[in-house]
Design an enzyme around this catalytic site. Sequence first.
Site, PDB file in Angstrom:
ATOM      1  N   ARG A  95       0.859  -1.185   0.000  1.00  0.00           N
ATOM      2  CA  ARG A  95       0.000   0.000   0.000  1.00  0.00           C
ATOM      3  C   ARG A  95       0.899   1.239   0.000  1.00  0.00           C
ATOM      4  O   ARG A  95       1.982   1.241   0.592  1.00  0.00           O
ATOM      5  CB  ARG A  95      -0.885   0.055   1.244  1.00  0.00           C
ATOM      6  N   HIS A 150      -1.077   0.675  -9.639  1.00  0.00           N
ATOM      7  CA  HIS A 150      -1.819  -0.154  -8.671  1.00  0.00           C
ATOM      8  C   HIS A 150      -2.581  -1.276  -9.399  1.00  0.00           C
ATOM      9  O   HIS A 150      -3.785  -1.455  -9.189  1.00  0.00           O
ATOM     10  CB  HIS A 150      -2.795   0.688  -7.823  1.00  0.00           C
TER      11      HIS A 150
HETATM   12  P1  NDP Z   1      -2.062 -11.322   4.572  1.00  0.00           P
HETATM   13  O1  NDP Z   1      -2.937 -10.779   5.640  1.00  0.00           O
HETATM   14  O2  NDP Z   1      -2.249 -12.733   4.138  1.00  0.00           O
HETATM   15  O3  NDP Z   1      -0.531 -11.170   5.002  1.00  0.00           O
HETATM   16  C1  NDP Z   1      -0.026 -10.053   5.628  1.00  0.00           C
HETATM   17  C2  NDP Z   1       1.408 -10.339   6.043  1.00  0.00           C
HETATM   18  O4  NDP Z   1       1.966  -9.141   6.587  1.00  0.00           O
HETATM   19  C3  NDP Z   1       1.493 -11.419   7.121  1.00  0.00           C
HETATM   20  O5  NDP Z   1       2.626 -12.226   6.930  1.00  0.00           O
HETATM   21  C4  NDP Z   1       1.663 -10.593   8.395  1.00  0.00           C
HETATM   22  O6  NDP Z   1       2.355 -11.242   9.450  1.00  0.00           O
HETATM   23  C5  NDP Z   1       2.500  -9.438   7.868  1.00  0.00           C
HETATM   24  N1  NDP Z   1       2.398  -8.283   8.764  1.00  0.00           N
HETATM   25  C6  NDP Z   1       1.296  -7.577   9.089  1.00  0.00           C
HETATM   26  N2  NDP Z   1       1.596  -6.613   9.980  1.00  0.00           N
HETATM   27  C7  NDP Z   1       2.916  -6.739  10.224  1.00  0.00           C
HETATM   28  C8  NDP Z   1       3.823  -6.058  11.078  1.00  0.00           C
HETATM   29  N3  NDP Z   1       3.431  -5.048  11.863  1.00  0.00           N
HETATM   30  N4  NDP Z   1       5.104  -6.459  11.071  1.00  0.00           N
HETATM   31  C9  NDP Z   1       5.522  -7.493  10.298  1.00  0.00           C
HETATM   32  N5  NDP Z   1       4.713  -8.178   9.463  1.00  0.00           N
HETATM   33  C10 NDP Z   1       3.429  -7.806   9.441  1.00  0.00           C
HETATM   34  O7  NDP Z   1      -2.202 -10.337   3.341  1.00  0.00           O
HETATM   35  P2  NDP Z   1      -1.978 -10.654   1.789  1.00  0.00           P
HETATM   36  O8  NDP Z   1      -0.667 -11.327   1.630  1.00  0.00           O
HETATM   37  O9  NDP Z   1      -3.161 -11.310   1.220  1.00  0.00           O
HETATM   38  O10 NDP Z   1      -1.943  -9.157   1.190  1.00  0.00           O
HETATM   39  C11 NDP Z   1      -0.974  -8.229   1.620  1.00  0.00           C
HETATM   40  C12 NDP Z   1      -1.324  -6.848   1.118  1.00  0.00           C
HETATM   41  O11 NDP Z   1      -1.103  -6.740  -0.283  1.00  0.00           O
HETATM   42  C13 NDP Z   1      -2.794  -6.431   1.245  1.00  0.00           C
HETATM   43  O12 NDP Z   1      -3.112  -6.045   2.558  1.00  0.00           O
HETATM   44  C14 NDP Z   1      -2.886  -5.275   0.276  1.00  0.00           C
HETATM   45  O13 NDP Z   1      -2.571  -4.062   0.934  1.00  0.00           O
HETATM   46  C15 NDP Z   1      -1.802  -5.596  -0.753  1.00  0.00           C
HETATM   47  N6  NDP Z   1      -2.358  -5.896  -2.072  1.00  0.00           N
HETATM   48  C16 NDP Z   1      -1.969  -5.127  -3.136  1.00  0.00           C
HETATM   49  C17 NDP Z   1      -2.429  -5.388  -4.392  1.00  0.00           C
HETATM   50  C18 NDP Z   1      -1.953  -4.605  -5.572  1.00  0.00           C
HETATM   51  O14 NDP Z   1      -2.467  -4.803  -6.681  1.00  0.00           O
HETATM   52  N7  NDP Z   1      -0.970  -3.739  -5.407  1.00  0.00           N
HETATM   53  C19 NDP Z   1      -3.375  -6.492  -4.653  1.00  0.00           C
HETATM   54  C20 NDP Z   1      -3.704  -7.240  -3.468  1.00  0.00           C
HETATM   55  C21 NDP Z   1      -3.218  -6.936  -2.239  1.00  0.00           C
HETATM   56  P3  NDP Z   1       1.748 -12.569  10.124  1.00  0.00           P
HETATM   57  O15 NDP Z   1       1.930 -13.654   9.076  1.00  0.00           O
HETATM   58  O16 NDP Z   1       2.608 -12.785  11.312  1.00  0.00           O
HETATM   59  O17 NDP Z   1       0.303 -12.294  10.427  1.00  0.00           O
HETATM   60  C1  OXD Z   2      -6.263  -5.413  -3.164  1.00  0.00           C
HETATM   61  C2  OXD Z   2      -5.783  -4.455  -4.167  1.00  0.00           C
HETATM   62  O1  OXD Z   2      -6.157  -5.148  -1.968  1.00  0.00           O
HETATM   63  O2  OXD Z   2      -6.095  -4.641  -5.374  1.00  0.00           O
HETATM   64  O3  OXD Z   2      -6.747  -6.489  -3.571  1.00  0.00           O
HETATM   65  O4  OXD Z   2      -5.080  -3.506  -3.832  1.00  0.00           O
END
Ligand code: NDP
Ligand code: OXD
Length: 319
Positions: A234, A282
């Site tokens: 993000r 994005h």
């Molecule tokens: P998940 O919830 O599956 O994974 C999030 C990961 O981030 C987990 O490993 C979590 O740790 C880690 N995390 C969260 N907070 C912290 C912290 N404070 N310190 C360290 N690690 C942390 O999310 P997804 O993998 O499904 O998606 C990730 C992000 O990708 C979404 O939230 C979205 O913002 C972004 N996204 C962007 C897109 C784009 O087109 N650019 C499309 C889709 C998503 P833990 O495993 O320990 O919980």
């Molecule tokens: C999502 C994105 O969160 O597209 O899926 O950013």
Amino acid sequence: MSDTDIILVAHGGGEGAEPWVQALAERLPQFRVQSLQGPFDPARVRYAVAWKHPPGSLVGLDNLQAIFSLGAGVDHLVSDPDLPDVPIIRVVDPDLTSRMSEWVLLHVLAHHRQARLYDWHQAEKLWEDDPHQPAAHEVRVGVMGLGVLGSDAARKLDMIGFDVAGWSRTPKVLDTIDTYAGAAELDAFLARTEILVVLLPLTPDTRGILNHALFANLARHSYFGGPILLNAGRGGLQDEAGILEALEDGTLRAATLDVFETEPLPQDSPLWHHPAVTVTPHNAAISSTDAVAAFIAGEIEHLEAGGAPRHGVDRGRAY
Ligand code: NDP
Ligand code: OXD
């Protein structure tokens, strides 16, 4: 269930609600699917499907069972102080996951194999080989966020042969990938990382984490002449002034960004024409209407059959 129960599509993004209304209506004919705009009886709304909805627009839906995010991220939902207190379900779908890993592989490989340099060489008709090109196993890639998206990307980078590590909030075991967790292990993770791939969610803990001070802790002595940042998590994770400063003073060598503090990226942003920055709009992993509507329809059918919510979001963690 009455045949007039409603699925409400609250879409504040560019494409609008209509494609989602159609795709969900085709798959869930037992519901009336409609956008926020039309007149509707709030007491009939059973599910809300939202993407960047106007904050407060889901208030007063007394029979709401769950809110679906139209993406994997839920920062657009949990930032609404008036969000109804029902389960939030996010997209966890192989289509979206594969798309994200394609983006990560494309851009890590583009830096690794210096795609921009060779584009320029071709334009200049230059035939210049580089005998020192490292093999993938000599390049240390670090993935911040080892969730659904980060773990898939890390595995695929590992499969290509990169020396991959990952960082998450809680400890993880991920095949043969080195894993680090929490604030206590962040510096060690950064110190071994030459190419940093960020797939973190935006939460109060992660906002602004990608700043000059963090970049200064990355591995400095790489073949590339400095560390490289890729962020598809993000825009709120990154301090764009800090990225530009780091590119100018050599703390970073290059950056590939799919997400920005303000989207669309403003026309006057220096990121557009910085020679070491690659901008994508994005769309690292778009939510395909077909795949995501099928996912949501499946989850609604599961809930209607009495199943417990899957892929739920912990509001306390904000992801
Ligand atoms: P998940 O919830 O599956 O994974 C999030 C990961 O981030 C987990 O490993 C979590 O740790 C880690 N995390 C969260 N907070 C912290 C912290 N404070 N310190 C360290 N690690 C942390 O999310 P997804 O993998 O499904 O998606 C990730 C992000 O990708 C979404 O939230 C979205 O913002 C972004 N996204 C962007 C897109 C784009 O087109 N650019 C499309 C889709 C998503 P833990 O495993 O320990 O919980
Ligand atoms: C999502 C994105 O969160 O597209 O899926 O950013």
